[in-house]
Design a protein around this motif. Structure first.
Motif, PDB file in Angstrom:
ATOM      1  N   VAL A  26       0.887  -1.161   0.000  1.00  0.00           N
ATOM      2  CA  VAL A  26       0.000   0.000   0.000  1.00  0.00           C
ATOM      3  C   VAL A  26       0.929   1.216   0.000  1.00  0.00           C
ATOM      4  O   VAL A  26       2.089   1.103   0.401  1.00  0.00           O
ATOM      5  N   THR A  27       0.465   2.355  -0.493  1.00  0.00           N
ATOM      6  CA  THR A  27       1.313   3.546  -0.451  1.00  0.00           C
ATOM      7  C   THR A  27       1.050   4.327   0.833  1.00  0.00           C
ATOM      8  O   THR A  27       0.014   4.152   1.478  1.00  0.00           O
ATOM      9  N   SER A  28       1.964   5.210   1.195  1.00  0.00           N
ATOM     10  CA  SER A  28       1.782   5.948   2.450  1.00  0.00           C
ATOM     11  C   SER A  28       0.637   6.944   2.360  1.00  0.00           C
ATOM     12  O   SER A  28       0.158   7.423   3.384  1.00  0.00           O
ATOM     13  N   ASP A  29       0.156   7.261   1.151  1.00  0.00           N
ATOM     14  CA  ASP A  29      -1.049   8.081   1.054  1.00  0.00           C
ATOM     15  C   ASP A  29      -2.280   7.194   0.805  1.00  0.00           C
ATOM     16  O   ASP A  29      -3.319   7.661   0.313  1.00  0.00           O
ATOM     17  N   CYS A  30      -2.168   5.914   1.190  1.00  0.00           N
ATOM     18  CA  CYS A  30      -3.314   5.004   1.240  1.00  0.00           C
ATOM     19  C   CYS A  30      -3.905   4.678  -0.123  1.00  0.00           C
ATOM     20  O   CYS A  30      -5.106   4.899  -0.377  1.00  0.00           O
ATOM     21  N   ASP A  59       9.055   2.815  -8.213  1.00  0.00           N
ATOM     22  CA  ASP A  59       7.826   2.838  -7.403  1.00  0.00           C
ATOM     23  C   ASP A  59       7.639   4.198  -6.734  1.00  0.00           C
ATOM     24  O   ASP A  59       6.566   4.797  -6.830  1.00  0.00           O
ATOM     25  N   ILE A  60       8.681   4.689  -6.059  1.00  0.00           N
ATOM     26  CA  ILE A  60       8.456   5.943  -5.316  1.00  0.00           C
ATOM     27  C   ILE A  60       8.246   7.116  -6.265  1.00  0.00           C
ATOM     28  O   ILE A  60       7.467   8.013  -5.961  1.00  0.00           O
ATOM     29  N   GLU A  61       8.867   7.070  -7.435  1.00  0.00           N
ATOM     30  CA  GLU A  61       8.631   8.166  -8.376  1.00  0.00           C
ATOM     31  C   GLU A  61       7.159   8.211  -8.768  1.00  0.00           C
ATOM     32  O   GLU A  61       6.527   9.255  -8.788  1.00  0.00           O
ATOM     33  N   SER A  62       6.603   7.027  -9.051  1.00  0.00           N
ATOM     34  CA  SER A  62       5.208   7.040  -9.495  1.00  0.00           C
ATOM     35  C   SER A  62       4.258   7.287  -8.318  1.00  0.00           C
ATOM     36  O   SER A  62       3.220   7.917  -8.467  1.00  0.00           O
ATOM     37  N   ILE A  63       4.637   6.853  -7.112  1.00  0.00           N
ATOM     38  CA  ILE A  63       3.792   7.130  -5.930  1.00  0.00           C
ATOM     39  C   ILE A  63       3.759   8.638  -5.643  1.00  0.00           C
ATOM     40  O   ILE A  63       2.695   9.228  -5.439  1.00  0.00           O
ATOM     41  N   TYR A  64       4.920   9.289  -5.646  1.00  0.00           N
ATOM     42  CA  TYR A  64       4.943  10.716  -5.291  1.00  0.00           C
ATOM     43  C   TYR A  64       4.310  11.589  -6.372  1.00  0.00           C
ATOM     44  O   TYR A  64       3.793  12.660  -6.101  1.00  0.00           O
ATOM     45  N   LEU A 213       5.592  -2.440   7.401  1.00  0.00           N
ATOM     46  CA  LEU A 213       6.367  -3.128   6.352  1.00  0.00           C
ATOM     47  C   LEU A 213       5.690  -3.059   4.989  1.00  0.00           C
ATOM     48  O   LEU A 213       6.357  -3.095   3.952  1.00  0.00           O
ATOM     49  N   ILE A 214       4.351  -3.011   4.964  1.00  0.00           N
ATOM     50  CA  ILE A 214       3.634  -3.066   3.685  1.00  0.00           C
ATOM     51  C   ILE A 214       3.595  -1.716   2.971  1.00  0.00           C
ATOM     52  O   ILE A 214       3.109  -1.636   1.848  1.00  0.00           O
ATOM     53  N   VAL A 215       4.090  -0.666   3.607  1.00  0.00           N
ATOM     54  CA  VAL A 215       4.059   0.659   2.966  1.00  0.00           C
ATOM     55  C   VAL A 215       5.202   0.718   1.946  1.00  0.00           C
ATOM     56  O   VAL A 215       6.380   0.726   2.295  1.00  0.00           O
ATOM     57  N   ALA A 216       4.837   0.757   0.671  1.00  0.00           N
ATOM     58  CA  ALA A 216       5.809   0.583  -0.407  1.00  0.00           C
ATOM     59  C   ALA A 216       6.891   1.651  -0.404  1.00  0.00           C
ATOM     60  O   ALA A 216       8.043   1.378  -0.741  1.00  0.00           O
TER      61      ALA A 216
END
Ligand SMILES: [Zn+2]
Length: 380
Positions: A26-30, A59-64, A213-216
């Motif tokens: 899951v991402t940190s912004d849910c 992953d983090i580039e696309s999440i942010y 742990l599940i926060v990508a």
């Protein structure tokens, strides 16, 4: 030399925990995020961490890029619920803690590193009206709203090491766990402090909350021992460090100054890394089994763990239950978010919380006809 060194102690001691790759994230912004992360634990210091390979950076580039913090609350800050259902905005409690613990002067300069949309700076602004406020973030998207704070001065979008000002208080509230190079980040933070300055760090606690742990987009999954180690290795003297001030979080106050480095017991970190990954798999299995019973099935909570299970069980979920009144009445991809009093008759609700907290929630809410199902115990 191995491809990756420990992000906390720099040793060549990482063991990849293969079971994690099967677990949805899951991402940190849910937002739901697929399985496929690489988790490791350090055999020198016990620090649990993802491997920052090209896939993690992608992953983090696309999440942010699509980040929408607190979307369900209309941008309002997350409310911290204790087991008894009492809630208070997170940053109010943290700022009160800093004021009471750090003996801050009446005037000074503070910078919030990783300030996001300014939730903490807004609280600082009210609590420290005679202080000058600064922020640091990857982009200047939040600048217009930050400038509306009466004592806000500037938002930096350069590397913290390139900021010339010095500060009496440097805060990092839920940002250090995102940083690709946490040692450098803490050293740079220490470099921003005046000689008598205070560093405040708030990060999730993976020891009491396996769901971290599940926060990508979280790289290092700290415990009190590994947060202390990182701080002490980077020229900071820890004044206060506890994981019981806010539930599921580490709260740390530190000052500049070398101290002897406290060596953590790697066996403890290795043990709870394995235990927590196994438990997350068991939670997923138990939720899937509960969802297969043919009754209306819902999840308790719309934050990290609820969104995580939703991503994995999507078609099986008919509704969400939440005690946060700002979320009740909204929906998640067409599934209504209802108050506990509005759970469908003969509905089944899975409670994805750690066992001790889930027990309290279930005892409190087991009044109507609904059936609540808690997580498996630890160590199964
Ligand atoms: Zn290590």
């Amino acid at each position: 030399m191995a491809e990756f060194q420990c992000r906390v102690c720099d040793a060549d001691g990482l063991e990849t925990l293969d079971a994690f790759a099967q677990i949805a994230r899951v991402t940190s912004d849910c937002k739901p995020w697929p399985a496929g992360g690489k988790m490791a634990v350090c055999h020198r210091c016990g620090a649990i961490q993802k491997l920052p390979d090209a896939a993690w950076f992608a992953d983090i580039e696309s999440i942010y890029k699509g980040y929408q913090i607190y979307e369900l609350s209309g941008g309002a800050e997350q409310v911290i619920f204790s087991g008894d259902g009492q809630g208070a905005p997170r940053s109010h409690r943290l700022v009160d803690f800093i004021k009471q613990t750090a003996a801050l002067p009446p005037r000074g300069k503070l910078i919030d590193i990783g300030c996001g949309n300014g939730g903490a700076l807004r609280t600082f602004s009210g609590a420290l009206p005679d202080w000058k406020l600064f922020g640091s973030e990857l982009t200047d998207a939040a600048a217009p709203s930050l400038r509306m704070l009466p004592n806000f001065v500037d938002l930096f979008t350069v590397e913290p090491a390139d900021i010339k000002d010095r500060f009496d208080l440097v805060s990092m509230i839920h940002s250090l766990e995102h940083m690709p190079e946490p040692s450098k980040t803490l050293r740079d933070a220490a470099g921003l402090m005046t000689a008598s300055g205070v560093l405040f760090v708030e990060v999730p606690d993976a020891e009491t909350s396996p769901f971290d742990l599940i926060v990508a987009d979280h790289l290092v999954h700290f415990s009190p021992a590994t947060l202390r180690l990182l701080a002490e290795r980077n020229g900071l003297s820890v004044q206060v460090l506890r994981n019981d001030f806010l539930p599921k979080e580490n709260t740390m106050l530190a000052r500049r100054g070398a101290t002897a480095v406290t060596k953590p017991d790697p066996a403890a970190g290795i043990a709870f890394a394995r235990r927590n990954i196994a438990w997350l798999g068991a939670v997923m299995d138990k939720a899937a089994a509960a969802a297969a019973g043919g009754k209306p099935f819902g999840l308790f909570g719309t934050s990290i763990s609820g969104t995580w299970l939703y991503g994995a069980l999507r078609d099986k979920i008919q509704f969400f239950v939440d005690e946060d009144v700002t979320r009740v009445g909204q929906s998640v991809e067409g599934r209504p978010i209802v108050a506990p009093s509005a759970i469908p008759q003969d509905g089944v609700v899975f409670v994805p919380l750690i066992p001790s907290v889930a027990d309290k929630v279930i005892a409190r809410l087991s009044v109507a006809g609904a059936q609540f199902v808690g997580p498996p115990p630890f160590g199964m």
